[in-house]
Write an enzyme that holds these catalytic residues in place. Sequence first.
Site, PDB file in Angstrom:
ATOM      1  N   HIS A 176      -4.582   1.128   7.154  1.00  0.00           N
ATOM      2  CA  HIS A 176      -3.218   1.600   7.337  1.00  0.00           C
ATOM      3  C   HIS A 176      -2.992   2.759   6.262  1.00  0.00           C
ATOM      4  O   HIS A 176      -2.698   3.873   6.959  1.00  0.00           O
ATOM      5  CB  HIS A 176      -2.145   0.556   7.123  1.00  0.00           C
ATOM      6  CG  HIS A 176      -0.755   0.919   7.222  1.00  0.00           C
ATOM      7  ND1 HIS A 176       0.352   0.629   8.384  1.00  0.00           N
ATOM      8  CD2 HIS A 176       0.010   1.809   6.538  1.00  0.00           C
ATOM      9  CE1 HIS A 176       1.240   1.300   8.086  1.00  0.00           C
ATOM     10  NE2 HIS A 176       1.112   2.101   6.763  1.00  0.00           N
ATOM     11  N   GLU A 177      -3.261   2.515   5.196  1.00  0.00           N
ATOM     12  CA  GLU A 177      -3.234   3.747   4.263  1.00  0.00           C
ATOM     13  C   GLU A 177      -4.209   4.853   4.439  1.00  0.00           C
ATOM     14  O   GLU A 177      -3.726   5.952   4.485  1.00  0.00           O
ATOM     15  CB  GLU A 177      -3.512   3.107   2.745  1.00  0.00           C
ATOM     16  CG  GLU A 177      -2.306   2.047   2.200  1.00  0.00           C
ATOM     17  CD  GLU A 177      -1.093   2.210   2.687  1.00  0.00           C
ATOM     18  OE1 GLU A 177      -0.665   3.560   2.387  1.00  0.00           O
ATOM     19  OE2 GLU A 177      -0.122   1.674   3.116  1.00  0.00           O
ATOM     20  N   GLN A 207       2.959   9.752   1.217  1.00  0.00           N
ATOM     21  CA  GLN A 207       4.067   9.160   1.595  1.00  0.00           C
ATOM     22  C   GLN A 207       5.115   9.655   0.442  1.00  0.00           C
ATOM     23  O   GLN A 207       6.260   9.261   0.317  1.00  0.00           O
ATOM     24  CB  GLN A 207       3.985   7.661   1.744  1.00  0.00           C
ATOM     25  CG  GLN A 207       3.329   7.168   3.033  1.00  0.00           C
ATOM     26  CD  GLN A 207       3.222   5.872   2.914  1.00  0.00           C
ATOM     27  OE1 GLN A 207       2.323   5.031   2.555  1.00  0.00           O
ATOM     28  NE2 GLN A 207       4.234   5.087   3.548  1.00  0.00           N
ATOM     29  N   CYS A 210       6.115   0.093   7.665  1.00  0.00           N
ATOM     30  CA  CYS A 210       5.539   1.123   6.765  1.00  0.00           C
ATOM     31  C   CYS A 210       6.695   1.722   6.118  1.00  0.00           C
ATOM     32  O   CYS A 210       7.697   1.810   6.613  1.00  0.00           O
ATOM     33  CB  CYS A 210       5.132   2.307   7.823  1.00  0.00           C
ATOM     34  SG  CYS A 210       4.583   3.914   6.862  1.00  0.00           S
ATOM     35  N   LEU A 211       6.540   1.862   4.759  1.00  0.00           N
ATOM     36  CA  LEU A 211       7.605   2.267   3.906  1.00  0.00           C
ATOM     37  C   LEU A 211       8.303   3.533   4.315  1.00  0.00           C
ATOM     38  O   LEU A 211       9.604   3.899   4.311  1.00  0.00           O
ATOM     39  CB  LEU A 211       7.012   2.412   2.534  1.00  0.00           C
ATOM     40  CG  LEU A 211       7.015   1.242   1.667  1.00  0.00           C
ATOM     41  CD1 LEU A 211       6.157   1.351   0.307  1.00  0.00           C
ATOM     42  CD2 LEU A 211       7.914   0.223   1.622  1.00  0.00           C
ATOM     43  N   HIS A 241      -2.759   7.313   6.808  1.00  0.00           N
ATOM     44  CA  HIS A 241      -1.907   8.303   6.276  1.00  0.00           C
ATOM     45  C   HIS A 241      -2.627   9.603   5.738  1.00  0.00           C
ATOM     46  O   HIS A 241      -1.869  10.658   5.790  1.00  0.00           O
ATOM     47  CB  HIS A 241      -1.159   7.664   5.155  1.00  0.00           C
ATOM     48  CG  HIS A 241      -0.034   6.907   5.421  1.00  0.00           C
ATOM     49  ND1 HIS A 241       1.203   7.147   6.263  1.00  0.00           N
ATOM     50  CD2 HIS A 241       0.457   5.646   5.246  1.00  0.00           C
ATOM     51  CE1 HIS A 241       2.008   6.323   6.532  1.00  0.00           C
ATOM     52  NE2 HIS A 241       1.582   5.176   5.698  1.00  0.00           N
ATOM     53  N   GLY A 245       0.930  -1.456   0.180  1.00  0.00           N
ATOM     54  CA  GLY A 245       0.147   0.105  -0.203  1.00  0.00           C
ATOM     55  C   GLY A 245       0.931   1.265   0.024  1.00  0.00           C
ATOM     56  O   GLY A 245       2.019   1.064   0.510  1.00  0.00           O
TER      57      GLY A 245
END
Length: 192
Positions: free
Chosen positions: A147-148, A50, A105-106, A151, A45
Site C-alpha cells: 500500500h505504501e 502523503q 488510507c489517511l 504511494h 503506514g
Amino acid sequence: MQLPIIAYGAPILRKVASNIDQNYPDLKKLIEDMWETLYNSNGVGLAAPQINRDIRLFLVDSEVIFKNQEPEDEPYPDAPGIKRVFINAKITKLEGEPWPYNEGCLSIPKINEDVIRPESVTLEYLDEDFKPHTETFIGMTARIIQHEYDHIEGKLFIDYLKPLKKKMLQRKLTDISKGKVQVGYKMLFPKK
C-alpha cells in the site's frame, strides 16, 4: 511536529516519487515528524507523498496491529510485525496467494474497501542509515508495504477497485478533494 496529510485530489499523490541520498535536507527530522504524524492519525503506514514530499520514503508500523489484536482474532503469519523506515524501495517480487482485506488510507479518509494483494513482497531498500537491505515480508506487513509502496509510485488503493465500485464512491471522493470531510488529524486539501 505533526505534519498535515495531503488529501485525495492533490496532484502529488499521482506522481512517481524520486530517489534520495544521504544529503536530503533534514531527513532525520522529516522521519521523526512522519512517525509523529503517523501515530497522531492512528495509521500503520505513511508515505512521503502523503505529507507533500515527492521522494521515495515511507514508514510502516505493523506492530500496532498485533498489539491491538484480540485473542480470538485470526493470527497473521507475520506477528509481531515490524516498525521500519524504507528509502528508495524497489519491489523485486510479489508472490503467494492473493487475498482480500478491507483497506483504508489517511489521504482518503472514511473510505474502506476490499483490495486483493499477493501475500508476499520482496523488496530492496535502504534504511534510515542508508544501509541496503533485500527482504521478504508476508501477511499484514506485506500488505501495508505494498500500500505504501503504491504511494511512491503514484497509485492509490482505490485504483484496484472495479469501475462500478469506484463510480459509486465518486461523490465521497469529490467531497474529500473539496475538504468536505472531518477527520481527527491535520489535512491539507487541494487548491480549488
